[in-house]
Design an enzyme around this catalytic site. Structure first.
Site, PDB file in Angstrom:
ATOM      1  N   GLY A  39       0.860  -1.183   0.000  1.00 46.44           N
ATOM      2  CA  GLY A  39       0.000   0.000   0.000  1.00 46.44           C
ATOM      3  C   GLY A  39       0.890   1.225   0.000  1.00 46.44           C
ATOM      4  O   GLY A  39       1.959   1.253   0.644  1.00 46.44           O
ATOM      5  N   GLY A  40       0.469   2.276  -0.748  1.00 46.90           N
ATOM      6  CA  GLY A  40       1.328   3.425  -1.002  1.00 46.90           C
ATOM      7  C   GLY A  40       2.064   3.988   0.195  1.00 46.90           C
ATOM      8  O   GLY A  40       3.297   4.006   0.241  1.00 46.90           O
ATOM      9  N   LYS A 185       2.735  13.349  -7.263  1.00 47.58           N
ATOM     10  CA  LYS A 185       3.618  12.488  -8.049  1.00 47.58           C
ATOM     11  C   LYS A 185       2.789  11.705  -9.071  1.00 47.58           C
ATOM     12  O   LYS A 185       2.609  10.489  -8.962  1.00 47.58           O
ATOM     13  CB  LYS A 185       4.387  11.518  -7.149  1.00 47.58           C
ATOM     14  CG  LYS A 185       5.561  10.835  -7.851  1.00 47.58           C
ATOM     15  CD  LYS A 185       5.993   9.593  -7.130  1.00 47.58           C
ATOM     16  CE  LYS A 185       5.028   8.457  -7.260  1.00 47.58           C
ATOM     17  NZ  LYS A 185       4.816   7.997  -8.659  1.00 47.58           N
ATOM     18  N   GLU A 190      -1.922  10.160 -15.678  1.00 49.22           N
ATOM     19  CA  GLU A 190      -2.604  11.005 -14.704  1.00 49.22           C
ATOM     20  C   GLU A 190      -2.379  12.489 -14.995  1.00 49.22           C
ATOM     21  O   GLU A 190      -3.295  13.302 -14.825  1.00 49.22           O
ATOM     22  CB  GLU A 190      -2.113  10.647 -13.292  1.00 49.22           C
ATOM     23  CG  GLU A 190      -2.538   9.256 -12.854  1.00 49.22           C
ATOM     24  CD  GLU A 190      -1.704   8.678 -11.727  1.00 49.22           C
ATOM     25  OE1 GLU A 190      -2.043   7.590 -11.236  1.00 49.22           O
ATOM     26  OE2 GLU A 190      -0.683   9.312 -11.345  1.00 49.22           O
ATOM     27  N   ASP A 256       6.586   4.311  -4.982  1.00 51.76           N
ATOM     28  CA  ASP A 256       6.600   4.600  -3.545  1.00 51.76           C
ATOM     29  C   ASP A 256       8.022   4.847  -3.060  1.00 51.76           C
ATOM     30  O   ASP A 256       8.255   5.685  -2.189  1.00 51.76           O
ATOM     31  CB  ASP A 256       5.981   3.430  -2.775  1.00 51.76           C
ATOM     32  CG  ASP A 256       4.562   3.128  -3.201  1.00 51.76           C
ATOM     33  OD1 ASP A 256       3.833   4.070  -3.545  1.00 51.76           O
ATOM     34  OD2 ASP A 256       4.182   1.941  -3.190  1.00 51.76           O
TER      35      ASP A 256
END
Length: 312
Positions: A39-40, A185, A190, A256
């Site tokens: 998880g991030g 980021k 995106e 990450d």
């Protein structure tokens, strides 16, 4: 004082394995599985800890997998503040096909969080005293959590006097930008969604980032371009670097590692260029590791010497 607090509303246990070749319908005998915390924001905390940073992780955890997540983070000596959830913590898994070197990633959505649970995460963050230098919100949102969760988290960070770094996508990213954050980021897809248009070259990338900066939505845009490298843009400068030539093993957690490295560097008072250099080296080092092992400091220091940064 904790320098960095990470916020992960949708943590996971990451399982990874390998197989000689993926074939439909047959029973496939895999190599021994590897389990990592995932998880991030969880991964960001793990990276900051490896660099010697003072970090704390906030996340929900439930069921057997939630207990396993806490145990794995305890093993890495990462302080945690946890909201106990009724829902079982999710699992993700990746399979590497040995014959081709291709990695197949399977990301599960996570079970719903109750309103009291996601609000509990924000309450814990708001109770951080003394305030951290940086709050890092990272990862997807599970069902039941509103799209403006990270916007609410950014408001909490501002209230307690911390900078807010964010790595997410879609509606949660748009909502947080409407409030205003310190750093985002995005990847190229995106960034194109935020810009509302295709982006074809460095000039386009810088213009799209500056559009967000000049609108007062963000101060720093760290744009990940995959095999093309990365770009970092502020109001006053734009830094560009090609990708480092490393032997890719796993892409899980590379972003990450990038974010954890730049958060650590800036929390230490280092320059934007130094943080960008360490982030590039960390993301690249993570690519060479299995599963969600993330980067190792010795590899990062070696790769830092190979990073080439150009000012646009």
């Amino acid at each position: 004082m904790v320098d960095i607090v990470t916020l992960t509303p949708n943590p996971a246990i990451d399982l990874s394995t390998s197989i000689e070749r993926l074939v439909p319908s047959r029973k496939l005998r895999c190599a021994a599985q590897q389990r990592d915390p995932g998880g991030g924001g969880i991964n960001v905390a793990r990276v900051v800890k490896r660099f010697g940073g003072d970090v704390e992780a906030i996340y929900p955890a439930g069921g057997f997998t939630g207990r396993l997540l806490r145990s794995l983070l305890d093993r890495e000596q990462i302080p945690s503040r946890v909201v106990e959830s009724e829902a079982e913590t999710r699992e993700d898994f990746s399979v590497t096909e040995a014959a081709t070197g291709q990695q197949f990633r399977f990301v599960l959505p996570g079970l719903p969080l109750a309103e009291s649970e996601w609000r509990g995460l924000l309450e814990i963050l708001g109770g951080t005293d003394p305030a951290p230098k940086i709050v890092v919100g990272s990862g997807s949102l599970p069902p039941g959590v509103p799209a403006d969760f990270y916007a609410q988290a950014a408001a909490v960070a501002k209230r307690i006097g911390a900078k807010f770094f964010l790595d997410t996508s879609g509606a949660p990213l748009v909502a947080a930008l409407a409030h205003g954050v310190t750093l985002i980021k995005p990847n190229l897809r995106e960034m194109q969604e935020l810009a509302g248009r295709p982006l074809a070259n460095d000039a386009d990338y810088v213009a799209a980032a500056r559009q967000q900066i000049e609108a007062g939505k963000v101060e720093i845009v760290a744009l990940s371009l995959g095999h093309l490298g990365a770009l970092l843009v502020t109001k006053d400068e734009a830094l560009r670097s090609p990708a480092l030539p490393v032997a890719q093993v796993s892409t899980v957690g590379a972003g990450d590692s990038f974010l954890g490295a730049i958060a650590y560097s800036l929390a230490q008072g280092r320059s934007i260029e130094d943080g960008f250099r360490r982030a590039l080296a960390s993301g690249s080092a993570s690519l060479t590791m299995h599963g969600t092992e993330l980067c190792r400091p010795a590899d990062v220091e070696r790769l830092c010497r190979e990073v080439v940064i150009e000012r646009l």
